[in-house]
Design an enzyme around this catalytic site. Structure first.
Site, short mmCIF file in Angstrom:
data_model
loop_
_atom_site.label_atom_id
_atom_site.label_comp_id
_atom_site.label_asym_id
_atom_site.label_seq_id
_atom_site.Cartn_x
_atom_site.Cartn_y
_atom_site.Cartn_z
N SER A 144 -3.76 -24.52 -68.87
CA SER A 144 -2.36 -24.29 -68.53
C SER A 144 -1.50 -24.72 -69.71
O SER A 144 -1.84 -25.68 -70.42
CB SER A 144 -1.96 -25.09 -67.29
OG SER A 144 -0.56 -25.05 -67.09
N TYR B 224 -1.75 -33.54 -63.59
CA TYR B 224 -2.16 -32.14 -63.72
C TYR B 224 -2.15 -31.72 -65.18
O TYR B 224 -3.11 -31.12 -65.67
CB TYR B 224 -1.22 -31.25 -62.91
CG TYR B 224 -1.51 -29.77 -63.04
CD1 TYR B 224 -2.54 -29.18 -62.30
CD2 TYR B 224 -0.77 -28.96 -63.89
CE1 TYR B 224 -2.83 -27.83 -62.42
CE2 TYR B 224 -1.04 -27.61 -64.02
CZ TYR B 224 -2.06 -27.05 -63.28
OH TYR B 224 -2.35 -25.71 -63.40
#
Length: 263
Positions: free
Chosen positions: A140, A153
């Site tokens: 990501s 995350y």
């Protein structure tokens, strides 16, 4: 007989993983679908079997569960048909760091980092012995942007990027292609699962556009594919700056700015 390698895709019940399954099946790859939701995988497999001429196996697994992940590792080690691993499964939680539970964080790390590492490690010896294979790790852009505030995350996705780059350096000369794919906000159900407020969500890339761009990068054998980054020269400059620092890491004395010798 299908000469293309089979692909094992994690998180394959919907979203990015389900779309990878769709696109790879339409390219002619047999599939092994891995996820927790058997009903969704069954529905996807039925559709793809009806519309393509590929073989699709379903392996139910929770990648935070030791028994389940061991079963996926065994499949990767033992099934010589599998020549592509798509490490897509991932978790996210919407709450702030101080509000997240220790159990949630442990599960996040288990799925987003440990599972990616273990599945790549399970298949790598066979790929090296065969002198071919591909590992696709879905990261990501959050892993590059601490300012987004998704600390844990983002840290897991930074791990995925570093692992991918390290494996590309180690395994590339042995015939193994490793790709890191860095999506930005993508229209999948991960947002609802994370408990995000729909009204607060940013504009998102369609999941089909994301996967199609990632596969274009795969075909070009890119080491890092960032579909939302239109100015690719920015990534090239980022990489060049990183590489330019490497010789400085070998200095045996502290930099003058830390010793009072700087002008």
């Amino acid at each position: 007989m299908n000469d293309l390698p089979a692909a094992l895709v994690t998180g394959a019940s919907s979203g990015i993983g389900g779309t990878y399954a769709d696109r790879l099946a339409r390219r002619g790859h047999d599939l092994v679908l891995v996820a927790r939701d058997v009903a969704k995988m069954d529905a996807l497999a039925q559709t793809l079997r009806a519309e393509t001429d590929v073989t699709i196996d379903i392996l139910r697994a929770d990648l935070a569960d030791e028994t389940d992940i061991a079963a996926v590792e065994a499949r990767l080690r033992d099934d010589a048909r599998i020549g592509v691993l798509v490490n897509n499964a991932g978790l996210s939680f919407a709450s702030a760091f101080e509000q997240q539970s220790a159990n949630d964080l442990a599960q996040l790390v288990a799925v987003n980092t440990t599972a990616v590492l273990r599945l790549a490690h399970a298949v790598a010896p066979r790929f090296v012995a065969e002198g071919r294979g591909a590992i696709v790790n879905i990261g990501s852009v959050v892993g590059l942007v601490p300012e987004f505030g998704q600390s844990v995350y983002g840290a897991t996705k930074a791990f995925v990027l570093f692992l991918s780059q390290g494996l590309a350096h180690e395994l590339g000369p042995k015939g193994i292609y490793v790709q890191a794919v860095l999506p930005a906000a993508t229209a999948t159900d991960i947002w609802a699962r994370a408990g995000a407020d729909p009204a607060a969500l940013p504009p998102m890339m369609a999941v089909g556009d994301l996967v199609d761009a990632a596969l274009a990068g795969f075909d070009r054998r890119e080491a890092v594919t960032i579909p939302p980054l239109h100015d690719g020269e920015l990534w090239d400059a980022y990489q060049a700056a990183r590489v330019a620092m490497i010789p400085g890491f070998g200095q045996s004395l502290p930099a003058p700015r830390y010793t009072g010798d700087a002008e």
